[in-house]
Design a protein around this motif. Structure first.
Motif, short mmCIF file in Angstrom:
data_model
loop_
_atom_site.label_atom_id
_atom_site.label_comp_id
_atom_site.label_asym_id
_atom_site.label_seq_id
_atom_site.Cartn_x
_atom_site.Cartn_y
_atom_site.Cartn_z
N GLN A 166 0.81 -1.23 0.00
CA GLN A 166 0.00 0.00 0.00
C GLN A 166 0.84 1.27 0.00
O GLN A 166 0.36 2.34 -0.36
N PHE A 167 2.11 1.17 0.38
CA PHE A 167 2.97 2.35 0.37
C PHE A 167 3.84 2.42 -0.89
O PHE A 167 4.76 3.21 -0.98
N GLY A 168 3.55 1.52 -1.86
CA GLY A 168 4.20 1.60 -3.16
C GLY A 168 5.34 0.64 -3.42
O GLY A 168 5.79 0.51 -4.55
N MET A 219 -1.80 -23.19 -5.00
CA MET A 219 -2.63 -22.04 -5.33
C MET A 219 -1.93 -20.78 -4.85
O MET A 219 -1.31 -20.77 -3.79
N ILE A 220 -2.02 -19.73 -5.68
CA ILE A 220 -1.56 -18.42 -5.22
C ILE A 220 -2.75 -17.48 -5.20
O ILE A 220 -3.63 -17.53 -6.06
N LEU A 221 -2.81 -16.65 -4.18
CA LEU A 221 -3.86 -15.66 -4.01
C LEU A 221 -3.19 -14.30 -4.12
O LEU A 221 -2.38 -13.92 -3.27
N LEU A 222 -3.48 -13.59 -5.20
CA LEU A 222 -2.77 -12.35 -5.51
C LEU A 222 -3.48 -11.13 -4.92
O LEU A 222 -4.66 -10.92 -5.15
N PHE A 223 -2.72 -10.34 -4.20
CA PHE A 223 -3.17 -9.05 -3.66
C PHE A 223 -2.28 -7.97 -4.25
O PHE A 223 -1.13 -8.22 -4.60
N GLY A 224 -2.78 -6.75 -4.30
CA GLY A 224 -1.96 -5.61 -4.70
C GLY A 224 -1.53 -5.62 -6.14
O GLY A 224 -0.51 -5.03 -6.49
N TRP A 225 -2.29 -6.24 -7.01
CA TRP A 225 -1.96 -6.29 -8.44
C TRP A 225 -2.51 -5.06 -9.17
O TRP A 225 -2.21 -4.86 -10.33
N TRP A 226 -3.28 -4.23 -8.49
CA TRP A 226 -3.90 -3.06 -9.11
C TRP A 226 -3.11 -1.80 -8.77
O TRP A 226 -2.23 -1.81 -7.92
N LYS A 227 -3.43 -0.70 -9.43
CA LYS A 227 -2.65 0.55 -9.30
C LYS A 227 -2.49 1.04 -7.88
O LYS A 227 -1.43 1.49 -7.50
N GLY A 233 -2.31 -0.60 -5.16
CA GLY A 233 -1.56 -1.49 -4.29
C GLY A 233 -2.46 -2.06 -3.21
O GLY A 233 -3.63 -1.68 -3.07
N PHE A 234 -1.92 -2.97 -2.44
CA PHE A 234 -2.67 -3.65 -1.38
C PHE A 234 -3.35 -2.64 -0.45
O PHE A 234 -2.74 -1.68 -0.01
N ASP A 235 -4.61 -2.88 -0.14
CA ASP A 235 -5.42 -2.06 0.76
C ASP A 235 -5.66 -0.63 0.28
O ASP A 235 -6.02 0.22 1.08
#
Length: 118
Positions: free
Chosen positions: A40-42, A65-73, A75-77
């Protein structure tokens, strides 16, 4: 105070709840790797090109299995509910191309607003 009986709501739930049939892949699932691609801080922890290696490392110990977070612009949270892929991870379309490559079978899941979409 609960006297230790954990079935206090069972009669109530039996009136409307029936447990859904779990697909075979869920019954066989031993776990997943929760991967934060961008904090979330880049800070970027993983790029799409890293995912086949990460998957293979998990697979070696039975976690497929992988669970992907923070794949969007954002970032996580950050950025809810807008999920616009972040090109910094490898360029336009590379994330989807990576997931569709067949290197994961049907074992990659994306985090979307506290739920998942495969």
């Amino acid at each position: 105070m609960n006297s230790g009986n954990n079935n206090l709501s069972l009669p109530w739930a039996n009136g409307w709840f029936s447990e859904p049939q779990k697909p075979a892949w869920v019954q066989e699932l031993r776990g997943w790797q929760r991967i934060i691609m961008k904090h979330q801080f880049g800070k970027i922890y993983f790029r799409y090109d890293d995912l086949p290696r990460v998957y293979e490392e998990g697979k070696a110990v039975g976690v497929e299995m992988i669970l992907l977070f923070g794949w969007w612009k954002g970032g996580f949270d950050n950025g809810y509910p807008v999920y616009e892929p972040d090109l910094v991870h490898s360029g336009a379309g590379s994330g989807l191309a990576c997931l569709r490559s067949g290197k994961f079978g049907k074992s990659a899941t994306l985090e979307l607003r506290q739920s998942t979409a495969s």
